[in-house]
Design a protein around this motif. Structure first.
Motif, short mmCIF file in Angstrom:
data_model
loop_
_atom_site.label_atom_id
_atom_site.label_comp_id
_atom_site.label_asym_id
_atom_site.label_seq_id
_atom_site.Cartn_x
_atom_site.Cartn_y
_atom_site.Cartn_z
N ILE A 1 11.28 41.05 22.14
CA ILE A 1 10.66 41.34 23.45
C ILE A 1 10.02 42.72 23.43
O ILE A 1 8.90 42.92 23.94
CB ILE A 1 11.69 41.22 24.57
CG1 ILE A 1 12.16 39.77 24.71
CG2 ILE A 1 11.12 41.73 25.90
CD1 ILE A 1 13.34 39.58 25.65
N LEU B 1 6.87 42.52 21.42
CA LEU B 1 5.90 41.68 22.13
C LEU B 1 5.19 42.47 23.22
O LEU B 1 4.01 42.22 23.51
CB LEU B 1 6.61 40.46 22.72
CG LEU B 1 5.73 39.34 23.27
CD1 LEU B 1 4.91 38.70 22.15
CD2 LEU B 1 6.60 38.29 23.96
N ARG B 2 5.87 43.44 23.81
CA ARG B 2 5.30 44.19 24.92
C ARG B 2 4.42 45.35 24.46
O ARG B 2 3.79 46.00 25.28
CB ARG B 2 6.43 44.73 25.82
CG ARG B 2 7.21 43.61 26.51
CD ARG B 2 8.25 44.17 27.44
NE ARG B 2 7.66 44.94 28.54
CZ ARG B 2 8.36 45.55 29.49
NH1 ARG B 2 9.69 45.50 29.45
NH2 ARG B 2 7.75 46.21 30.46
#
Length: 364
Positions: free
Chosen positions: A99, A102-103
């Motif tokens: 995550i 991904l950000r």
């Protein structure tokens, strides 16, 4: 299947750790990278999935017994065994890191502080792997620390090597990159070697007798492969810096990629070792496992179930030892004579083969 999954796991860790470490290095102290975030995402996903394979191996080992209930067995391994608990930690950390990556923006850039946090999470993944290792299960904290130090130093050194060799472009900043990477690589080699000696003495205390078993054969081949890898390290650390001073437009990528051939070979052998019976007591292991086919093919004596092997150089092994030394010298000489990198790779492979045969033919 399990050997290939371990090779993939080592590659994922190397790309992840190497890629993240290079992100915190100033742009003018490393080559230009083309490592987009999709590669890091695949690496993190690979760690989450592939770290489950040792758990699956344990489940499959026990599930063949009809006395075990498959569902109860699976839940027991997942929640009661340390290898299962370590995988849950790996999975949770992988999701968090996935995550976070991904950000980041498409080019994979984020603030230095965020990259440091990602590295901390990646370090947690290394700790989880050490927790689930053979060394930790047999020797508890001593094995855990030795395996973790060995693996962490390896992925830092080889991860930066692989990422730089395969995900960089251009010829800028190589001199400044080598100025800091070379001392770091030497430090990692010293840590890897020290921890490796501890692991070898613990897991294979009868080193020579251990050659009878497949684990010992693989360990010997791994140690032989380390010598060409270190010779390439000498080339890429010392000689390459001199070459870049003489020829500023010289492109070192080919030599980094040539060194990665031996990295992959060591990953493969290490993964194979992970699937073999560990030789804590060779005589006892021989009661349950067959000798290595390689050993039985090359050994010229009569194998005793309570072995006590020794080395004695003879005419054939002396010739092979001399050839191995010549091939080792040729690894460096090929660079000195400005030959293509693949020549050094071939010489390194020939060193490994002749060195192995020389040692095997010296056994009595």
């Amino acid at each position: 299947m399990f050997t290939l999954s371990e090779i993939g796991l080592y590659l994922c860790f190397s790309i992840l750790v190497g890629g993240l470490l290079l992100q915190i290095v100033p742009a003018n102290h490393r080559p230009t990278l083309v490592l987009s975030k999709k590669y890091l995402l695949w690496a993190v996903a690979g760690i989450g999935v592939l770290s489950f394979m040792p758990v699956l191996r344990v489940i499959l080992f026990f599930i063949s017994d009809p006395n075990f209930n498959p569902w109860l067995l699976t839940t027991s391994v997942l929640f009661s065994f340390e290898i299962g608990q370590a995988w849950w930690v790996s999975l949770a950390l992988s999701v968090v890191l996935f995550i976070m990556i991904l950000r980041t923006n498409q080019a994979g850039r984020s603030s230095q502080e965020i990259v440091v946090v990602k590295l901390v999470v990646a370090f947690g993944l290394v700790l989880a792997l050490g927790w689930s290792s053979h060394a930790a299960s047999y020797f508890e904290w001593r094995g855990f620390f030795a395996h973790t130090a060995h693996f962490l130093a390896m992925v830092v050194w080889l991860g930066i090597l692989l990422v730089t060799g395969w995900f960089s472009k251009g010829m800028e900043n190589w001199s400044t990159f080598l100025a800091w990477f070379h001392p770091l690589a030497i430090t990692c080699v010293l840590i890897t070697t020290s921890a490796g000696i501890i692991l070898t003495l613990d897991i294979s205390p009868e080193y020579l007798n251990g050659w009878i078993l497949s684990y010992g054969q693989a360990l010997l081949i791994k140690h032989l492969l380390l010598i060409p890898l270190l010779l390439f390290g000498f080339i890429n650390g010392f000689l390459l810096k001199k070459r870049l001073k003489e020829l500023p437009n010289f492109n070192p990528l080919g030599w980094f990629r040539a060194e990665s051939v031996f990295v992959l070979a060591i990953f493969g052998v290490t993964a194979f070792m992970g699937q073999q019976e560990t030789p804590h007591n060779v005589a006892a292991t021989l009661k349950m496992a067959e000798p290595s086919p390689l050993f039985t093919y090359l050994y010229q004596g009569v194998l005793d179930r309570n072995p006590s092997l020794s080395l004695a150089v003879n005419g054939n092994s002396a010739i092979l030892f001399a050839a191995a030394l010549m091939f080792a010298a040729m690894v460096v000489l090929a660079f000195w004579k400005k030959m293509p990198p693949y020549i050094s790779v071939v010489m390194g492979i020939l060193f490994t083969v002749t060195g192995y045969l020389a040692l095997m033919l010296s056994i009595r």
